[in-house]
Design a protein around this motif. Sequence first.
Motif, PDB file in Angstrom:
ATOM      1  N   ALA A  12       0.819  -1.209   0.000  1.00 23.36           N
ATOM      2  CA  ALA A  12       0.000   0.000   0.000  1.00 23.36           C
ATOM      3  C   ALA A  12       0.858   1.266   0.000  1.00 23.36           C
ATOM      4  CB  ALA A  12      -0.931   0.008   1.206  1.00 23.36           C
ATOM      5  N   ASN A  13       1.964   1.212   0.743  1.00 25.57           N
ATOM      6  CA  ASN A  13       2.752   2.435   0.883  1.00 25.57           C
ATOM      7  C   ASN A  13       3.847   2.552  -0.176  1.00 25.57           C
ATOM      8  OD1 ASN A  13       4.334   0.407   1.770  1.00 25.57           O
ATOM      9  ND2 ASN A  13       5.107   1.474   3.595  1.00 25.57           N
ATOM     10  N   SER A  14       3.838   1.635  -1.172  1.00 26.14           N
ATOM     11  CA  SER A  14       4.926   1.626  -2.139  1.00 26.14           C
ATOM     12  C   SER A  14       4.921   2.884  -2.998  1.00 26.14           C
ATOM     13  CB  SER A  14       4.834   0.388  -3.031  1.00 26.14           C
ATOM     14  OG  SER A  14       3.683   0.476  -3.826  1.00 26.14           O
ATOM     15  N   SER A  15       3.786   3.526  -3.087  1.00 25.08           N
ATOM     16  CA  SER A  15       3.732   4.737  -3.898  1.00 25.08           C
ATOM     17  C   SER A  15       4.571   5.843  -3.279  1.00 25.08           C
ATOM     18  CB  SER A  15       2.283   5.207  -4.052  1.00 25.08           C
ATOM     19  OG  SER A  15       1.696   5.315  -2.774  1.00 25.08           O
ATOM     20  N   THR A  16       4.628   5.883  -1.955  1.00 27.24           N
ATOM     21  CA  THR A  16       5.420   6.926  -1.311  1.00 27.24           C
ATOM     22  C   THR A  16       6.897   6.557  -1.301  1.00 27.24           C
ATOM     23  OG1 THR A  16       4.870   5.899   0.801  1.00 27.24           O
ATOM     24  CG2 THR A  16       3.593   7.845   0.155  1.00 27.24           C
ATOM     25  N   GLU A  17       7.226   5.424  -0.698  1.00 33.76           N
ATOM     26  CA  GLU A  17       8.630   5.021  -0.646  1.00 33.76           C
ATOM     27  C   GLU A  17       8.718   3.508  -0.722  1.00 33.76           C
ATOM     28  OE1 GLU A  17      12.450   6.738   1.698  1.00 33.76           O
ATOM     29  OE2 GLU A  17      10.727   6.150   2.896  1.00 33.76           O
ATOM     30  N   LYS A  18       9.455   3.040  -1.710  1.00 32.33           N
ATOM     31  CA  LYS A  18       9.558   1.592  -1.886  1.00 32.33           C
ATOM     32  C   LYS A  18      10.565   1.040  -0.886  1.00 32.33           C
ATOM     33  CE  LYS A  18       8.242   1.275  -6.689  1.00 32.33           C
ATOM     34  NZ  LYS A  18       8.476   2.502  -7.504  1.00 32.33           N
ATOM     35  N   PRO A  19      10.297  -0.175  -0.347  1.00 32.96           N
ATOM     36  CA  PRO A  19      11.267  -0.779   0.561  1.00 32.96           C
ATOM     37  C   PRO A  19      12.583  -1.028  -0.180  1.00 32.96           C
ATOM     38  CG  PRO A  19       9.230  -2.062   0.483  1.00 32.96           C
ATOM     39  CD  PRO A  19       9.114  -1.006  -0.561  1.00 32.96           C
ATOM     40  N   ALA A  20      13.694  -1.010   0.573  1.00 32.74           N
ATOM     41  CA  ALA A  20      15.007  -1.216  -0.056  1.00 32.74           C
ATOM     42  C   ALA A  20      15.084  -2.581  -0.717  1.00 32.74           C
ATOM     43  CB  ALA A  20      16.100  -1.066   0.991  1.00 32.74           C
ATOM     44  N   LEU A  21      14.589  -3.595  -0.006  1.00 32.02           N
ATOM     45  CA  LEU A  21      14.654  -4.949  -0.561  1.00 32.02           C
ATOM     46  C   LEU A  21      13.361  -5.687  -0.236  1.00 32.02           C
ATOM     47  CD1 LEU A  21      16.705  -7.061  -1.904  1.00 32.02           C
ATOM     48  CD2 LEU A  21      16.894  -7.972   0.395  1.00 32.02           C
ATOM     49  N   VAL A  22      12.818  -6.315  -1.260  1.00 30.25           N
ATOM     50  CA  VAL A  22      11.650  -7.160  -1.038  1.00 30.25           C
ATOM     51  C   VAL A  22      11.945  -8.517  -1.652  1.00 30.25           C
ATOM     52  CG1 VAL A  22       9.221  -7.541  -1.564  1.00 30.25           C
ATOM     53  CG2 VAL A  22      10.045  -5.237  -1.083  1.00 30.25           C
ATOM     54  N   ILE A  23      11.796  -9.560  -0.847  1.00 33.43           N
ATOM     55  CA  ILE A  23      11.920 -10.921  -1.376  1.00 33.43           C
ATOM     56  C   ILE A  23      10.558 -11.568  -1.192  1.00 33.43           C
ATOM     57  CG2 ILE A  23      13.127 -13.126  -1.181  1.00 33.43           C
ATOM     58  CD1 ILE A  23      15.418 -11.602   0.147  1.00 33.43           C
ATOM     59  N   LYS A  49      13.276   1.035   4.065  1.00 32.04           N
ATOM     60  CA  LYS A  49      14.362   1.990   3.904  1.00 32.04           C
ATOM     61  C   LYS A  49      14.939   2.359   5.261  1.00 32.04           C
ATOM     62  CE  LYS A  49      15.377   5.261   0.361  1.00 32.04           C
ATOM     63  NZ  LYS A  49      16.493   4.417   0.024  1.00 32.04           N
ATOM     64  N   GLY A  50      16.248   2.280   5.394  1.00 24.18           N
ATOM     65  CA  GLY A  50      16.895   2.622   6.649  1.00 24.18           C
ATOM     66  C   GLY A  50      16.752   1.569   7.730  1.00 24.18           C
ATOM     67  N   GLN A  51      16.178   0.433   7.375  1.00 26.60           N
ATOM     68  CA  GLN A  51      15.952  -0.610   8.363  1.00 26.60           C
ATOM     69  C   GLN A  51      17.074  -1.657   8.330  1.00 26.60           C
ATOM     70  OE1 GLN A  51      12.540  -3.077   7.698  1.00 26.60           O
ATOM     71  NE2 GLN A  51      11.760  -2.764   9.778  1.00 26.60           N
ATOM     72  N   THR A  52      17.332  -2.289   9.469  1.00 24.81           N
ATOM     73  CA  THR A  52      18.260  -3.410   9.496  1.00 24.81           C
ATOM     74  C   THR A  52      17.500  -4.663   9.879  1.00 24.81           C
ATOM     75  OG1 THR A  52      20.099  -2.007  10.132  1.00 24.81           O
ATOM     76  CG2 THR A  52      20.350  -4.341  10.528  1.00 24.81           C
ATOM     77  N   VAL A  53      17.579  -5.657   9.026  1.00 25.53           N
ATOM     78  CA  VAL A  53      16.898  -6.910   9.309  1.00 25.53           C
ATOM     79  C   VAL A  53      17.941  -7.994   9.536  1.00 25.53           C
ATOM     80  CG1 VAL A  53      15.397  -8.703   8.349  1.00 25.53           C
ATOM     81  CG2 VAL A  53      14.843  -6.293   8.015  1.00 25.53           C
ATOM     82  N   GLN A 215      26.916   3.221  14.254  1.00 23.79           N
ATOM     83  CA  GLN A 215      27.186   4.642  13.990  1.00 23.79           C
ATOM     84  C   GLN A 215      26.942   4.967  12.515  1.00 23.79           C
ATOM     85  OE1 GLN A 215      31.379   5.568  14.322  1.00 23.79           O
ATOM     86  NE2 GLN A 215      31.010   7.092  12.720  1.00 23.79           N
ATOM     87  N   LEU A 216      27.475   4.118  11.611  1.00 21.86           N
ATOM     88  CA  LEU A 216      27.326   4.375  10.181  1.00 21.86           C
ATOM     89  C   LEU A 216      25.873   4.253   9.740  1.00 21.86           C
ATOM     90  CD1 LEU A 216      30.456   2.525   8.768  1.00 21.86           C
ATOM     91  CD2 LEU A 216      30.070   4.974   8.830  1.00 21.86           C
ATOM     92  N   ARG A 217      25.167   3.337  10.378  1.00 25.22           N
ATOM     93  CA  ARG A 217      23.757   3.154  10.080  1.00 25.22           C
ATOM     94  C   ARG A 217      22.992   4.445  10.339  1.00 25.22           C
ATOM     95  NH1 ARG A 217      20.866  -0.958  13.728  1.00 25.22           N
ATOM     96  NH2 ARG A 217      18.895   0.003  13.142  1.00 25.22           N
ATOM     97  N   GLU A 218      23.293   5.052  11.481  1.00 24.60           N
ATOM     98  CA  GLU A 218      22.601   6.294  11.820  1.00 24.60           C
ATOM     99  C   GLU A 218      23.005   7.407  10.870  1.00 24.60           C
ATOM    100  OE1 GLU A 218      22.903   7.445  15.977  1.00 24.60           O
ATOM    101  OE2 GLU A 218      21.997   5.502  16.468  1.00 24.60           O
ATOM    102  N   GLU A 219      24.288   7.486  10.563  1.00 23.82           N
ATOM    103  CA  GLU A 219      24.767   8.571   9.705  1.00 23.82           C
ATOM    104  C   GLU A 219      24.238   8.479   8.281  1.00 23.82           C
ATOM    105  OE1 GLU A 219      29.094   8.991  11.913  1.00 23.82           O
ATOM    106  OE2 GLU A 219      29.026   8.612   9.763  1.00 23.82           O
ATOM    107  N   THR A 220      24.140   7.256   7.750  1.00 28.19           N
ATOM    108  CA  THR A 220      23.857   7.118   6.321  1.00 28.19           C
ATOM    109  C   THR A 220      22.441   6.684   6.015  1.00 28.19           C
ATOM    110  OG1 THR A 220      24.555   4.825   6.359  1.00 28.19           O
ATOM    111  CG2 THR A 220      26.237   6.447   5.834  1.00 28.19           C
ATOM    112  N   ASN A 221      21.729   6.175   7.021  1.00 28.78           N
ATOM    113  CA  ASN A 221      20.374   5.689   6.791  1.00 28.78           C
ATOM    114  C   ASN A 221      20.349   4.571   5.739  1.00 28.78           C
ATOM    115  OD1 ASN A 221      17.692   5.740   7.520  1.00 28.78           O
ATOM    116  ND2 ASN A 221      17.133   6.947   5.711  1.00 28.78           N
ATOM    117  N   VAL A 222      21.382   3.751   5.752  1.00 24.49           N
ATOM    118  CA  VAL A 222      21.446   2.646   4.805  1.00 24.49           C
ATOM    119  C   VAL A 222      20.526   1.526   5.291  1.00 24.49           C
ATOM    120  CG1 VAL A 222      23.336   1.409   5.941  1.00 24.49           C
ATOM    121  CG2 VAL A 222      23.064   1.235   3.471  1.00 24.49           C
ATOM    122  N   SER A 223      20.053   0.727   4.362  1.00 28.03           N
ATOM    123  CA  SER A 223      19.300  -0.463   4.745  1.00 28.03           C
ATOM    124  C   SER A 223      20.269  -1.630   4.774  1.00 28.03           C
ATOM    125  CB  SER A 223      18.203  -0.754   3.722  1.00 28.03           C
ATOM    126  OG  SER A 223      17.520   0.430   3.419  1.00 28.03           O
TER     127      SER A 223
END
Lengths: 558, 317
Positions: A12-23, A49-53, A215-223
């Motif tokens: 539903a929310n893909s129109s706003t922001e797509k998740p970094a990875l979907v399997i 996006k910005g999440q760590t799994v 620290q890098l996760r917070e700085e870069t918002n990487v997934s």
Amino acid sequence: MTVSLAPVATDANSSTEKPALVIRNYSLSYRTDNGLVSALKNIDLTIGKGQTVGLVGESGSGKSSMAWSVMRYLPPNAVETGGAIRLAGEEMLDFSPRQMADIRGSRMSMVFQDPSTSLNPTIRIGEQIAEVLMRHRGLTKIEAYAYAEAALARTGITRPKEMLGRYPHEASGGEKQRVVIATAFACEPELIIFDEPTTALDILTARQILDLFNQLREETNVSALYISHDLGLVSRVVDEVSVIHKGVIVESGPVQDVFRRPKADYTRQLIGAVPNPDRWIGVDAPAVPETLVKLDDVGVRYGAPTKLQKLFWPKDSETTGFWGAKGVNIDIRKGELLGVVGESGSGKSTIAKVLAGLQDFEGRLEFAGKTFANRKDIDRAYRRRVQLVFQHPDASLNPRQRIGTIIGRPLKLYGVVPADKVAARVAELLEMVRLPADYAKRYPHQLSGGEKQRVAIARAFAAEPDLVICDEVTAALDVSVQAAVAELLVKLQKDTGTACVFITHDLNLIRQLAHRIAVMHHGKLVDFFDRPDARSDDRDAYTKALLDAVPVPEAAIA
Amino acid sequence: MSWGYLIRRLLAIILVLVIVTFAVFAITAILPGNAAIMILGEYATPDAVAALQKQLHLDQPWYMQYYSWVSGILLHGDFGMSLRLSLPVTQVVGEAFLNSALLAVTALVAVTIIAIPLGALAALKRGTAVDLIIGLFSYLGTALPEFVTATLLLVFLAAPNTGPFPAGGFVAPWEDLGGFASHIVLPAVTLGLILLAHVSRQVRSEMSEVLSSDYVRAARLKGLSERRVIRRHALPNSLAPAVAVISLDIGYLLGGIIVVEEIFAWPGLGRVLMYALENRDLPVIQAVTLLLAGIYAVSNLVSDIVIALLDPRVRYA
């Protein structure tokens, strides 16, 4: 690549922001001589996006296959049998190899388990970082090196410029992993896969890398997809976790929920197997402490000067070589379990080798009233009464001998039982380590890792020793197998009254088992205390640092 | 690799050469028969034999003979006179050495240029028909002894009137470069075929290992081009063992050269050595043996230096 794609409903929310990875519903098999072997079955996994799994599983669970699938780096015998893997909404299964090469390293990168093997030994570190930037960002050499320097500085390397000019073997393990992380972050990717990035590192270094990751996760918002076998560690770094077992994700959810209220049996079993330092499972120590072995001012110098060197360069003889252990005083009591902990190179295995009579040493070794000042004095009686179990059963069990022969050797060598009773005793010993008696006919390669380690333990106990030295015996095993082996050892101690020296880097595990704990650092014994005093204030600063560096699982705290 | 290391290695080479001089000298001195009788023939009069022995200093104790031989080499670069040719040994051996060096270096360079890409290709195409053919071809080269390869080459490529190459002989490159080139092809191919398999197999096995290493995987997962992965990451790390094999093969080459020079009538060290052995020309045998030992020792040192240049981990060991 032709893969049947299962229809997938768009979020539903893909129109706003797509998740970094979907399997979605992804399955993978390997073609082998025995037909198709399934590695991953109907995998569903989403990284926002910005999440760590976290992806947690034991060896053979398929967690590494998952990483290779996402990176699109599968061996030729891999067969994808359906599903979808989408990077920011784009279907990667449809990408050509050329398109994938453009994505790897720029939009999606990876940090590997062992930094000492994942860096090219003959190329300077600077070039190994800069080449990614030149490839994906089209930077010139000068720009790329300047950027690489900045990337290194961001990972906490103190002299980044100097590091650029070094070869990997001129950097420490922690520095090398920082280089790998800097390379992974260099092109500011959307997704980074961390494949057990701290497993090959020492406790304190691992802790620093973990802090850097946060620290890098917070700085870069990487997934990020964080793959690990270590539940305690994962619970500290991820937002959501998926538990994978035999290619199937058995449970997913926010990390707190999964660890505090596990739904799947397997998750519960896995959490139960994680060593909990507050749950004591050891044997009761003998009421009256009685010393069995005593190391008195023991030192081991590797690369000690030869007689010739002493003759010609007497001045150098004090400085050549290095002390693997120096001035170590330890006593081991009858029936106790003594834990020896330390990082790699701390001297803990050196002490094990001295105790086992395998290493030349200075100082004195006292055993049952006898004093040995020299390895060559150590007699056969001593060797029978002190037995050793090694870290890797694959290396310590002769692959050409049957299990019965391996366990029967000490029985015959020391005449523990008459020749006609050997087979019966081997069967008894196998039963003691909870293996079927007919395993005596098998070869080591027909056994699993845990079973092999049980055989190694049975072989040690066959000599009916007073002391068994266990050198990292659980380090190569999976969590659940590790717990079973530890319990087995405690049971054997209970049955036989044998003392045990348990060498390990796992502080949580040793606090479950040991009566007393010795801490080694740079070849010296820095701390020696009773287990309940582990957290007391008069502990050595190094001990405190070690204890603080080890993540205790969420579930244990709750 | 430090200067200290180089100096230690050079001292070791000198020590090896000293031991070789003793061995060479002892063997020629111990050999049955008498050089003077050999030269004069079995019907020589005792007086003539004694006179020649005196002229050759064979009547002196062995250490005096050794001393005068070694001091001649060290002080004057003089290896003595050839017994049969009445020429200084340096002149006989020097020219032959140059001719042999031309042949050996050509063969070695050709092998290096061909075998390394061939081995790398076999590793990249591992398990395919290309790998199989390269393997088969190079094993064949090793399995066939020089005289068989040489004969085959002669029959097919040097037939009288029709063959593109001359069947034997030598033309100096400074006299006629084209003639030199056409004369060197067959002997160089014969020598090279044997070494081709050694080097290409070594590169193949090392390259296969490097290609499956974590760092090559890491390089691919950085998205680097396949070309860069192979040329920058994989190939340089696969060469060190090949260099070691090439340097060991130089010993093999020195043996092979004796056969090949004989077949193709190439006036090099091999022919000189054969001639000297047949005629028991002691000073020549001694000089050639010492020279061969020296070449072998120096080529080993060179290979160690090249390996250190290829792998920075060796440089500081």
